[in-house]
Design an enzyme around this catalytic site. Structure first.
Site, PDB file in Angstrom:
ATOM      1  N   TYR A 273       7.107  -9.676   7.727  1.00  0.00           N
ATOM      2  CA  TYR A 273       6.857  -8.238   7.834  1.00  0.00           C
ATOM      3  C   TYR A 273       7.501  -7.724   9.119  1.00  0.00           C
ATOM      4  CZ  TYR A 273       3.374  -8.084   4.077  1.00  0.00           C
ATOM      5  OH  TYR A 273       2.738  -8.131   2.863  1.00  0.00           O
TER       6      TYR A 273
ATOM      7  N   ASP B 119       0.821  -1.211   0.000  1.00  0.00           N
ATOM      8  CA  ASP B 119       0.000   0.000   0.000  1.00  0.00           C
ATOM      9  C   ASP B 119       0.858   1.266   0.000  1.00  0.00           C
ATOM     10  OD1 ASP B 119      -2.366  -1.399   0.016  1.00  0.00           O
ATOM     11  OD2 ASP B 119      -2.584  -1.352   2.196  1.00  0.00           O
TER      12      ASP B 119
END
EC number: 5.4.99.12
Length: 274
Positions: free
Chosen positions: A109, A56
């Site tokens: 992540y 994103d």
């Protein structure tokens, strides 16, 4: 013709996400511009181009991977010279023709969460560690993403938390993730730490009984999220230390700019509280 995989690192702050969009600066847009200039890719369809993660707006990467078919030699330093300072190709691997870049064994992540010096004493790190353990294993993550996910079940392999002075560093490893899932996990763990949620609330969120969400989680800010690694079976990347160092040089300059702003803000707070 051969298939290659490239590891891409980028600073997401000034990009409108990974995926190309008309009239917006995107990571993919910059990459494809350079690939077409150098005749590595004529068009994405015939090159069977694909990417592992469509991050994103604001999200960073040190381990996103793209793959495509080409008959041109890949010269990483040449390509990096044509790319902007906030994107670099940092690794290359020859892969089988049928390689599926979208299906790594694991994705990792990292989330960087600053701790406000004004609220640090209210944070219960022990409770946060207990809450993190609730995520390990396979769960229904519908409450940590969009409500209409067709398959909200995901497997989390590890969740780790490192405390570095006034910064929390979350590392989350899983087989795959839903949209906003990591950022909402971080939000829930932080709210347990500040006493806004109970550990039992986390367990309830992981067992949605109906479509109505009894606790609405806001995703943590995108600018703290890093797609840090992908692991593939029998694929080993040859990393470019030169490319990594070029990105480090850029980051050092950016760091000093933001550090100056941060110090000025702290001084303003002290002056105003006198």
């Amino acid at each position: 013709m051969r298939r290659v995989a490239l590891k891409i690192a980028y600073i997401g702050s000034n990009f409108h996400g990974y995926q190309r969009q008309p009239n917006y600066r995107t990571v993919e847009g910059e990459l494809l511009r350079v690939f077409k200039e150098t005749n590595i890719i004529e068009d994405t369809w015939t090159a069977h181009y694909s990417v592992a993660g469509r991050t994103d707006k604001g999200v960073h990467s040190t381990g996103n991977v793209i793959s495509f078919i080409t008959d041109e030699d890949i010269h990483i330093n040449q390509l990096n010279g044509l790319l902007p300072d906030d994107i670099k190709i940092i690794g290359e691997a020859r892969v089988p023709y049928g390689f599926k870049v979208r299906f790594p064994l694991t994705r990792t992540y990292t989330y960087i969460q600053p701790i406000s010096p004004f609220e640090k004493k209210n944070l219960d790190i022990t409770k946060m560690h207990v809450a993190m353990e609730s995520f390990i294993g396979k769960h229904n993550f519908r409450n940590f993403s969009k409500r209409n996910e067709k398959n909200p079940n995901r497997k989390i392999i590890d969740v780790n938390l490192e405390v570095d002075e006034d910064v929390l560093i979350f590392t989350i490893v899983g087989e795959s993730f839903l949209w906003n899932m990591v950022r909402k996990m971080v939000t829930s763990i932080m709210e347990v730490g500040y006493g806004k949620l109970d550990i039992n609330d986390i367990n309830e969120l992981l067992k949605p009984k109906e479509l109505r969400q009894f606790i609405r989680l806001q995703p943590a800010p995108a600018n703290g999220l890093i797609l840090s690694d992908m692991e593939y079976k029998n694929i080993k990347f040859k990393d470019s230390e030169y490319a990594k160092n070029k990105l480090v040089e850029f980051l050092k300059k950016e760091y000093m700019l933001h550090e100056q702003e941060k110090k000025a803000d702290c001084r303003l707070i002290k002056i105003l509280k006198k």
